[in-house]
Design an enzyme around this catalytic site. Structure first.
Site, mmCIF file in Angstrom:
data_model
loop_
_atom_site.group_PDB
_atom_site.id
_atom_site.type_symbol
_atom_site.label_atom_id
_atom_site.label_comp_id
_atom_site.label_asym_id
_atom_site.label_seq_id
_atom_site.Cartn_x
_atom_site.Cartn_y
_atom_site.Cartn_z
ATOM 1 N N SER A 145 0.838 -1.200 0.000
ATOM 2 C CA SER A 145 0.000 0.000 0.000
ATOM 3 C C SER A 145 0.866 1.240 0.000
ATOM 4 O O SER A 145 1.979 1.245 0.556
ATOM 5 C CB SER A 145 -0.901 0.008 1.240
ATOM 6 N N TYR A 158 -1.774 -0.530 10.449
ATOM 7 C CA TYR A 158 -1.860 -1.002 9.071
ATOM 8 C C TYR A 158 -0.663 -0.534 8.255
ATOM 9 O O TYR A 158 -0.020 -1.316 7.544
ATOM 10 C CB TYR A 158 -3.155 -0.512 8.434
#
Length: 269
Positions: A145, A158
């Site tokens: 990501s 995350y």
């Protein structure tokens, strides 16, 4: 840098394959003539996806229902990666985020995030690489990501897990490239997959122009894999965002962050 053919044999194992980016990979690769091994927890949705793709594109489609946050789930997929017929491309796409700030999260939930986002990626990559190296051909795409390049969501773990995925992929990719094998981190930004809604994450403040489509993420990722890139950031908007996350002053980034999934106030809710 010129495009090279994707590796053979043309069989891809994709985790998190029943939804979002994983499903988009399955559709694109089946359309391009690849046989598939699809991995997800939802056995019913997985079977439906397999039946549709097998029928539409006349490809062999295997399914494995497994929870990769568990040892048993990882083990069954590891066994398939070293079995016949061989897998030429592994796409580690399965992952989660938590809609809870770290100080209010549970150790169990945080450990599950790490097992799925980090440990499963490590284990499956470790299982897939030796047969690929022996053949002198193969590739691994680890879906990471843009969040891994900075701290765009304060209080969330995350981004830390995705920072590991990107660094790991780039490091291992450099080590196996001389052996004919590619490893690449695919780092999309916000992508319309239903992922945030399922996690209960309110993304209403995110402007519409920031969202990507899964199909465009997959297309650019496969293109960058053919080019031999170690890290792929789809879309020019997120290439600029990554430059900002890497080089802009941290104080400025803290002031403009809009992703609130990890923020914590003084109250209990």
């Amino acid at each position: 840098m010129t495009d090279e053919p994707l590796p053979s044999p043309r069989r891809a194992l994709i985790t998190g394959a029943s939804l979002g980016i994983g499903e988009a990979f399955a559709r694109r690769l089946a359309a391009d003539g690849w046989d598939l091994v699809l991995v997800a927890r939802d056995a019913g949705r997985l079977a439906a996806t397999a039946a549709e793709l097998g029928g539409r594109y006349d490809r062999q489609v295997e399914t494995i229902s497994a929870d990769l946050s568990t040892d048993d789930g990882c083990s069954v997929v590891e066994r398939r990666l070293v079995a016949e017929p061989p897998v030429g491309l592994l796409v580690n796409n399965a992952g989660i985020s938590l809609n809870t700030p770290f100080v209010r999260s549970t150790v169990e939930d945080e450990a599950r995030l790490l097992r799925l986002n980090v440990l499963a990626v490590l284990r499956l990559t470790h299982a897939a690489l030796p047969p690929m190296i022996e053949r002198g051909s193969g590739a691994v795409i680890n879906v990471s990501s843009v969040a891994g390049f900075g701290v765009p969501m304060p209080g969330s773990t995350y981004s830390a897990s995705k920072a590991w995925v990107t660094n790991f992929s780039e490091s291992i990719g450099q080590s196996v490239a001389p052996l004919g094998v590619r490893v690449m981190a695919l780092c999309p930004g916000y992508t319309r997959t239903g992922y945030h809604e399922r996690a209960g994450i309110d993304m209403s403040r995110t402007p519409g122009w920031m969202w990507l489509r899964p199909a465009e993420v997959v297309e650019e990722g496969l293109r960058d894999l053919r080019k031999g890139k170690l890290v792929s950031v789809p879309n020019w908007k997120y290439k600029l965002a990554v430059a900002g996350l890497r080089h802009a002053p941290r104080r400025l980034l803290r002031g403009v962050s809009r992703d609130t999934r990890g923020r914590v106030g003084r109250g209990r809710d």
